[in-house]
Design a protein around this motif. Structure first.
Motif, PDB file in Angstrom:
ATOM      1  N   ILE A   1       0.868  -1.192   0.000  1.00 14.45           N
ATOM      2  CA  ILE A   1       0.000   0.000   0.000  1.00 14.45           C
ATOM      3  C   ILE A   1       0.896   1.229   0.000  1.00 14.45           C
ATOM      4  CG2 ILE A   1      -1.705   1.312   1.327  1.00 14.45           C
ATOM      5  CD1 ILE A   1      -2.768  -1.431   2.307  1.00 14.45           C
ATOM      6  N   PHE A   2       0.675   2.095  -0.993  1.00 11.19           N
ATOM      7  CA  PHE A   2       1.488   3.304  -1.097  1.00 11.19           C
ATOM      8  C   PHE A   2       0.837   4.433  -0.337  1.00 11.19           C
ATOM      9  CE2 PHE A   2       2.085   1.066  -5.271  1.00 11.19           C
ATOM     10  CZ  PHE A   2       3.350   0.579  -4.978  1.00 11.19           C
ATOM     11  N   SER A   3       1.672   5.343   0.144  1.00  6.63           N
ATOM     12  CA  SER A   3       1.122   6.520   0.803  1.00  6.63           C
ATOM     13  C   SER A   3       1.766   7.783   0.234  1.00  6.63           C
ATOM     14  CB  SER A   3       1.342   6.430   2.317  1.00  6.63           C
ATOM     15  OG  SER A   3       2.713   6.244   2.576  1.00  6.63           O
ATOM     16  N   GLY A   4       1.311   8.916   0.692  1.00  9.67           N
ATOM     17  CA  GLY A   4       1.809  10.193   0.188  1.00  9.67           C
ATOM     18  C   GLY A   4       0.835  10.779  -0.810  1.00  9.67           C
ATOM     19  N   SER A   5       1.247  11.818  -1.541  1.00 10.55           N
ATOM     20  CA  SER A   5       0.370  12.459  -2.522  1.00 10.55           C
ATOM     21  C   SER A   5       0.164  11.510  -3.695  1.00 10.55           C
ATOM     22  CB  SER A   5       0.982  13.766  -3.017  1.00 10.55           C
ATOM     23  OG  SER A   5       2.139  13.466  -3.787  1.00 10.55           O
ATOM     24  N   VAL A   6      -0.812  11.819  -4.533  1.00 10.44           N
ATOM     25  CA  VAL A   6      -1.084  10.960  -5.689  1.00 10.44           C
ATOM     26  C   VAL A   6       0.178  10.838  -6.550  1.00 10.44           C
ATOM     27  CG1 VAL A   6      -2.453  10.703  -7.779  1.00 10.44           C
ATOM     28  CG2 VAL A   6      -3.535  11.535  -5.681  1.00 10.44           C
ATOM     29  N   GLU A   7       0.867  11.973  -6.777  1.00 14.09           N
ATOM     30  CA  GLU A   7       2.080  11.958  -7.610  1.00 14.09           C
ATOM     31  C   GLU A   7       3.127  11.023  -7.013  1.00 14.09           C
ATOM     32  OE1 GLU A   7       0.473  14.720  -6.775  1.00 14.09           O
ATOM     33  OE2 GLU A   7      -0.221  15.406  -8.742  1.00 14.09           O
ATOM     34  N   GLU A   8       3.324  11.150  -5.691  1.00 12.47           N
ATOM     35  CA  GLU A   8       4.326  10.303  -5.033  1.00 12.47           C
ATOM     36  C   GLU A   8       3.937   8.835  -5.134  1.00 12.47           C
ATOM     37  OE1 GLU A   8       5.487  13.620  -1.624  1.00 12.47           O
ATOM     38  OE2 GLU A   8       4.211  11.922  -1.125  1.00 12.47           O
ATOM     39  N   GLN A   9       2.634   8.551  -4.970  1.00  8.48           N
ATOM     40  CA  GLN A   9       2.181   7.157  -5.042  1.00  8.48           C
ATOM     41  C   GLN A   9       2.402   6.590  -6.435  1.00  8.48           C
ATOM     42  OE1 GLN A   9      -1.673   6.183  -3.303  1.00  8.48           O
ATOM     43  NE2 GLN A   9      -1.613   8.105  -2.186  1.00  8.48           N
ATOM     44  N   VAL A  10       2.141   7.417  -7.463  1.00  7.72           N
ATOM     45  CA  VAL A  10       2.333   6.952  -8.844  1.00  7.72           C
ATOM     46  C   VAL A  10       3.807   6.662  -9.083  1.00  7.72           C
ATOM     47  CG1 VAL A  10       2.218   7.630 -11.272  1.00  7.72           C
ATOM     48  CG2 VAL A  10       0.271   8.078  -9.747  1.00  7.72           C
ATOM     49  N   ASP A  11       4.677   7.552  -8.586  1.00  8.60           N
ATOM     50  CA  ASP A  11       6.119   7.329  -8.754  1.00  8.60           C
ATOM     51  C   ASP A  11       6.537   6.010  -8.120  1.00  8.60           C
ATOM     52  OD1 ASP A  11       6.375   9.640 -10.129  1.00  8.60           O
ATOM     53  OD2 ASP A  11       7.089  10.853  -8.425  1.00  8.60           O
ATOM     54  N   GLN A  12       6.035   5.774  -6.908  1.00  5.87           N
ATOM     55  CA  GLN A  12       6.395   4.527  -6.213  1.00  5.87           C
ATOM     56  C   GLN A  12       5.891   3.313  -6.989  1.00  5.87           C
ATOM     57  OE1 GLN A  12       5.136   4.666  -2.000  1.00  5.87           O
ATOM     58  NE2 GLN A  12       5.244   6.889  -2.181  1.00  5.87           N
ATOM     59  N   LEU A  13       4.675   3.430  -7.550  1.00  2.81           N
ATOM     60  CA  LEU A  13       4.090   2.317  -8.305  1.00  2.81           C
ATOM     61  C   LEU A  13       4.935   2.022  -9.542  1.00  2.81           C
ATOM     62  CD1 LEU A  13       1.752   0.323  -8.865  1.00  2.81           C
ATOM     63  CD2 LEU A  13       0.567   2.179 -10.028  1.00  2.81           C
ATOM     64  N   VAL A  14       5.322   3.092 -10.244  1.00  2.00           N
ATOM     65  CA  VAL A  14       6.131   2.912 -11.462  1.00  2.00           C
ATOM     66  C   VAL A  14       7.448   2.223 -11.120  1.00  2.00           C
ATOM     67  CG1 VAL A  14       7.415   4.141 -13.270  1.00  2.00           C
ATOM     68  CG2 VAL A  14       5.066   4.836 -12.711  1.00  2.00           C
ATOM     69  N   GLU A  15       8.061   2.659 -10.006  1.00  2.93           N
ATOM     70  CA  GLU A  15       9.317   2.023  -9.575  1.00  2.93           C
ATOM     71  C   GLU A  15       9.102   0.528  -9.343  1.00  2.93           C
ATOM     72  OE1 GLU A  15      12.540   2.941  -9.333  1.00  2.93           O
ATOM     73  OE2 GLU A  15      11.733   4.652 -10.454  1.00  2.93           O
ATOM     74  N   CYS A  16       8.019   0.215  -8.684  1.00  3.89           N
ATOM     75  CA  CYS A  16       7.689  -1.172  -8.385  1.00  3.89           C
ATOM     76  C   CYS A  16       7.530  -2.002  -9.651  1.00  3.89           C
ATOM     77  CB  CYS A  16       6.374  -1.223  -7.623  1.00  3.89           C
ATOM     78  SG  CYS A  16       6.573  -1.668  -5.940  1.00  3.89           S
ATOM     79  N   LEU A  17       6.756  -1.428 -10.599  1.00  7.97           N
ATOM     80  CA  LEU A  17       6.451  -2.166 -11.824  1.00  7.97           C
ATOM     81  C   LEU A  17       7.703  -2.404 -12.653  1.00  7.97           C
ATOM     82  CD1 LEU A  17       3.071  -0.504 -12.858  1.00  7.97           C
ATOM     83  CD2 LEU A  17       3.401  -2.795 -11.958  1.00  7.97           C
ATOM     84  N   LYS A  18       8.653  -1.455 -12.566  1.00  7.04           N
ATOM     85  CA  LYS A  18       9.899  -1.584 -13.347  1.00  7.04           C
ATOM     86  C   LYS A  18      10.598  -2.900 -13.037  1.00  7.04           C
ATOM     87  CE  LYS A  18      11.235   3.214 -14.236  1.00  7.04           C
ATOM     88  NZ  LYS A  18      12.007   4.321 -13.638  1.00  7.04           N
ATOM     89  N   ALA A  19      10.454  -3.323 -11.782  1.00 13.61           N
ATOM     90  CA  ALA A  19      11.125  -4.558 -11.365  1.00 13.61           C
ATOM     91  C   ALA A  19      10.643  -5.768 -12.155  1.00 13.61           C
ATOM     92  CB  ALA A  19      10.877  -4.777  -9.877  1.00 13.61           C
ATOM     93  N   TYR A  20       9.418  -5.649 -12.714  1.00 13.42           N
ATOM     94  CA  TYR A  20       8.861  -6.812 -13.448  1.00 13.42           C
ATOM     95  C   TYR A  20       9.149  -6.746 -14.941  1.00 13.42           C
ATOM     96  CZ  TYR A  20       6.389  -7.829  -9.138  1.00 13.42           C
ATOM     97  OH  TYR A  20       6.100  -8.127  -7.848  1.00 13.42           O
ATOM     98  N   LEU A  21       9.750  -5.655 -15.400  1.00 11.73           N
ATOM     99  CA  LEU A  21       9.985  -5.512 -16.852  1.00 11.73           C
ATOM    100  C   LEU A  21      11.153  -6.371 -17.316  1.00 11.73           C
ATOM    101  CD1 LEU A  21       9.408  -1.672 -17.330  1.00 11.73           C
ATOM    102  CD2 LEU A  21       7.902  -3.535 -18.006  1.00 11.73           C
TER     103      LEU A  21
END
Lengths: 259, 382
Positions: A239-259
């Protein structure tokens, strides 16, 4: 106005267990109930009848014990019930079921409106309502959250969408499936229960509805269930926290690991 | 315990239980908090035909007796005594018409009561006439084809919410209790209005309000029964209704016991569920014993009343006292079993304890009930 409501007897979701060996539903000792969405379809039909006059016929396809949901429906305000039951119907998928229901509806004669629940809580397909409308060649709308206006010629309704709702007008006869937001189903009345106890339930067999043996039951079902299983619970949630922008950044970082 | 109910009684219980589980329990805390009258729930109760239980069949009812009403009330009170009281008040309000009304009055009012299209209320209490009901000061004077009513009724259950009111007024003030008569006053009658709405400790979802009669003019045919027989009808009405109050105590105590046992099973202290401690078990056991004794007495009294006995006052008062004192004790004990949690509003038992108190007070305090029982004993042994 003649309204037909399609109901299904399903296992009570509160009691559902899967057999750990076979991965099929363990039905022993599990109570059967009327599919919860169908209770809302029935309530809407009874409410329209109270306002417009007419009759409400409830139909169900199922084994002999499914008669119980028809009596429950009569206790809640329906006028009569029809049990569509035959060993030949066993194993029907949504294609064969909609064929069978369509033949039963044609046997009943003229109707103005058919109401169904959005889906059944056991199969969760949401296909039988639309399938039945197709077989009967009448217009349909799914996920109705409100009836706005009813006349003898048309019905105006609200269809629930992800981002609001659509307003639709359907010429009658038509079919609609409903969501739970449409109403609060009433508790069966005492007089209704007394009437339901004495009511005569009509029974339709495959022959009564003129069904083609190749179109019903297992023979008429293109869908074959290969395997039923409980999906494995996935533990890797984040579960991400922070502003929407920060949460999106964290999500993108996470997804990169699966590329 | 199996009380061997008939099929129809079981149907009444099941129907009331569905209303309680589906419509009352989910909203009872909010209704209590907001002091909000349960109009929608009463409409659900009407649709389920529960208002028709106590109305004779020829007027659109189911022709049930005291026992049937008691069973319905017990289930509704398991959900909320405020809601159950609002339902019961309609029965109380129409009993005078059923007992002493003319055929025309019955035909006019009972079908609407049975269908739940209109609700009734009973207007007896005044600021100076509570336990001493003969102290009422509201008057009714005949003026040609009309009666003119003047006075203020206090603490009227369903006041402002019902459409039909049975009002007790003095037609011959010099004769005291023998000069009282009952009148039907309808919402909208000229000179009839609602006053102060009470803010109560418990049964907060029910409406308790003042009724103001200021030169209230009603047609002559609204007099219920013969002039001057009002108090006889009042006493008969209360004899019939008290087992209903008793059954509210039974339903409430059952709800409190259910909460206490379930909590005691899951609350762990000193490494064990607290139900494994005898100190807690004994509290629960005493709650269960008292509850079952109360239930048996209420059912027995209700059956006695349904047999149409010559005198029902003693049975009616005995079950009211026992069941409501029991409900006060059992709900207090439930709070004790839940300890600090029980005292908090997140748990339902504090509301149950607040709701219990009124049962010992309204429809005749438990002290007045004991007077009735004592007087009956005195007569029996003379």
């Amino acid at each position: 106005m003649h309204i037909i409501v399609c109901v299904k007897q399903v296992p009570d979701a509160k009691d559902v267990r899967l057999d750990p060996v076979t991965n099929t539903l363990a039905r022993e000792g599990v109570d059967s109930i009327m599919n919860p969405y169908d209770r809302h379809a029935l309530e809407e039909a009874v409410a329209i009848k109270e306002q417009q006059g007419g009759t409400v016929t409830v139909i169900t396809m199922g084994p002999p014990q499914a008669e119980a949901v028809l009596r429950e429906a009569i206790a809640c305000g329906a006028d009569d019930g029809v049990l569509i039951s035959d060993r030949a119907f066993a194993g029907a998928d949504t294609w064969a079921t909609s064929y069978t229901l369509a033949n039963a509806v044609k046997t009943l004669g003229a109707f103005d409106l058919i109401l169904c629940g959005k889906q059944a809580i056991d199969g969760d397909t949401a296909q039988v309502g639309p399938g039945l409308a197709y077989r009967l060649q009448v217009p349909f709308a799914t996920c109705i959250q409100k009836t706005r206006k009813v006349s003898s010629a048309s019905i105006e309704v609200e269809r629930m969408m992800d981002d609001g709702f659509d307003v639709l007008r359907l010429p009658l006869p038509a079919l609609m499936t409903v969501v739970k937001d449409i109403n609060e189903p009433r508790v069966a009345s005492l007089k209704g229960k007394m009437k339901a106890k004495k009511a005569e339930i009509r029974k339709f067999s495959a022959a009564d509805i003129g069904a083609d043996p190749q179109c019903i039951g297992l023979a008429g079902s293109p869908t074959q269930v290969v395997r039923v299983f409980s999906p494995e619970a996935r533990g890797d949630r984040k579960i991400f926290s922070g502003s929407v922008e920060e949460q999106v950044d964290q999500l993108v970082e996470c997804l990169k690991a699966y590329l | 315990m199996d009380y061997f109910f008939t099929e129809q009684q079981q149907m009444i219980i099941d129907t009331a239980r569905e209303i309680t589980n589906e419509k009352i329990i989910p909203v009872r805390a909010e209704l209590d908090e907001k002091n909000q009258f349960p109009r929608a729930i009463l409409q659900d109760i009407a649709k389920a035909d529960l208002f028709s239980i106590f109305v004779p069949e020829q007027y659109g009812g189911l022709g049930g007796g005291c026992y049937d009403i008691v069973l319905a009330l017990e289930e509704l009170a398991r959900g909320c005594v405020g809601v159950a009281t609002s339902y019961a008040a309609s029965a109380l309000g129409i009993f005078p018409v059923m007992i002493a009304g003319s055929e025309e009055q019955k035909l006019k009012y009972l079908p609407d009561i049975a269908s739940g299209a209109r609700w009734a209320a009973f207007g007896l209490t005044e600021s100076n006439a509570g336990s001493d009901a003969s102290g009422i000061r509201t008057t009714a004077v005949q003026d040609g084809e009309e009666w003119v009513l003047n006075g203020t009724k206090q603490w009227i259950t369903n006041g402002g919410e019902s459409q039909i009111y049975s009002i007790v007024a003095l037609t011959d003030p010099s004769k005291g209790a023998r000069g009282a008569s009952i009148f039907i006053v309808e919402e909208g009658d000229p000179g009839f209005s609602y006053g102060k709405k009470e803010d109560k400790m418990g049964i907060r979802s029910s409406s308790t309000r003042e009724l103001i009669l200021k030169d209230c003019r009603i047609p002559k045919d609204r007099l219920v029964g013969k002039r001057g027989t009002g108090f006889i009808t009042v006493m008969k009405t209360l004899d019939m209704s008290r087992p209903g109050i008793a059954s509210l105590g039974i339903g409430l105590a059952q709800a409190a016991l259910d909460e206490a046992v379930l909590y005691a099973k899951q609350r762990v202290q000193f490494g064990k569920p607290i139900i494994s401690f005898q100190a807690v078990q004994h509290i629960l056991a005493d709650m269960a014993i008292q509850l079952e004794a109360g239930r048996a007495l209420v059912y027995a009294a209700a059956r006695h009343i349904d047999s149409n006995p010559k005198n029902m006052s003693k049975a009616s008062s005995m079950c009211k006292v026992f069941a409501t004192d029991m409900a006060m004790k059992v709900t207090t004990d439930a709070v004790q079993v839940l300890g600090g949690y029980g005292y908090m509003k997140e748990y339902p038992v504090e509301k149950m304890m607040r709701d219990a108190k009124i049962l010992q007070i309204y429809e005749g305090t438990n002290q007045i009930q004991r007077n009735v029982i004592g007087q009956e004993l005195n007569k029996e042994y003379s």
